[in-house]
Design an enzyme around this catalytic site. Structure first.
Site, short mmCIF file in Angstrom:
data_model
loop_
_atom_site.label_atom_id
_atom_site.label_comp_id
_atom_site.label_asym_id
_atom_site.label_seq_id
_atom_site.Cartn_x
_atom_site.Cartn_y
_atom_site.Cartn_z
N HIS A 109 -9.00 -4.57 4.86
CA HIS A 109 -8.65 -5.24 3.74
C HIS A 109 -9.32 -6.59 4.07
O HIS A 109 -8.75 -7.60 3.52
CB HIS A 109 -7.49 -5.35 3.47
N CYS A 117 -19.10 -15.90 2.24
CA CYS A 117 -19.98 -16.76 1.31
C CYS A 117 -20.41 -16.22 0.20
O CYS A 117 -21.06 -15.09 0.30
CB CYS A 117 -21.19 -17.39 1.93
N CYS A 136 -21.32 -23.16 4.21
CA CYS A 136 -21.09 -22.10 4.68
C CYS A 136 -22.08 -22.09 6.01
O CYS A 136 -23.06 -22.86 6.07
CB CYS A 136 -22.03 -20.88 3.92
#
Ligand code: OAD
Length: 232
Positions: A109, A117, A136
């Site tokens: 998960h 990004c 990013c």
């Protein structure tokens, strides 16, 4: 249990409960405090990104104040001392397995300490906040989101997990309610393949009846005892 050579372990929020991290479905748990649709779906993020980024920033920050408990330590010991194949598949986005010293860990998960990004789709290790919209590290676009799997999204590395279950001779589920698929279905997949199955949980979970054996108690006690039994 000396004939066990290949183990898949599934962990959930219950293994981190004794470290002080709230589970999701207990009384007063995370999904009573927050609306799932608001903070754990792509639609919620599109509607109110600031709310979602703040929610995960707070959860990431809270990680600094907790430490692995004896259940994480016991799985790290198993990882170090068990010479057979082992895969710890965790639904947890905390890093307590790793901080306890385990390395054969797969975060199906996602992870709080990772950012994804939405422009270049690269995942980057992340320790800071996201709500201030940092660039990013790969493409510089200010489009990072928490690298956690939300409802409606595909969990990570499902092929690898199913392959590991196919090759396992023991499947162990620790501290998970069995309410969320596909993880909740692993026990049936394992059973269909003839894999032995064991549940270690505070109470009987929704899928308890699928396991060959179910032991009830706190992970901090059950897991060290089971690891000791296995390694003896
Ligand atoms: P849940 O909160 O649904 O279940 C936690 C389980 O741990 C319950 O069955 C508790 O009885 C048990 N438990 C609590 N304290 C324990 C302790 N000290 N020792 C042993 N067991 C204990 O959490 P998960 O099953 O992990 O997904 O939830 C699965 C997924 O639902 C999460 O990964 C998250 C959530 O929505 C996403 O956000 C995609």
């Amino acid at each position: 249990m000396s004939d066990i050579r290949n183990i898949v372990i599934l962990t959930g929020a219950g293994i981190s409960a004794e470290s002080g991290i709230d589970t999701f479905r207990s009384a007063g748990g995370l999904w009573e405090q927050h609306n799932v649709e608001d903070v754990a779906t792509p639609e919620g993020f599109a509607r109110d990104p600031a709310l979602v980024l703040n929610f995960y920033d707070m959860r990431r920050e809270a990680l600094c104040k907790v430490a692995p408990n004896p259940a994480h330590d016991a799985l790290a010991r198993l990882d170090a001392e068990f010479s057979g194949e082992l895969l710890i598949v965790t639904q947890n986005v905390d890093d307590l397995h790793e901080r306890a010293g385990a390395s054969r860990v797969l975060h199906m998960h996602g992870e709080l300490k990772s950012a994804l990004c939405t422009s270049c789709e690269m995942r980057s290790p992340w320790n800071a906040t996201l709500s201030d919209r940092p660039p990013c590290p790969v493409c510089q676009a200010p489009t990072l989101r928490p690298d956690v799997v939300w409802f409606g999204e595909m969990p990570y590395q499902m092929e690898r997990i199913y392959r590991a279950i196919r090759e396992a001779d023991l499947f162990v589920s620790i501290g998970t309610s069995g309410a969320v698929y596909p993880a909740a279905g692993f026990v049936r997949d394992a059973r269909d393949l003839g894999v032995q199955t064991l549940e270690l949980n505070l109470e009987r979970s929704e899928g308890s009846h699928w396991f060959h054996e179910s032991r009830q108690g706190r992970a901090g006690e059950l897991v060290p005892a089971w690891v000791e039994e296995l390694l003896r």
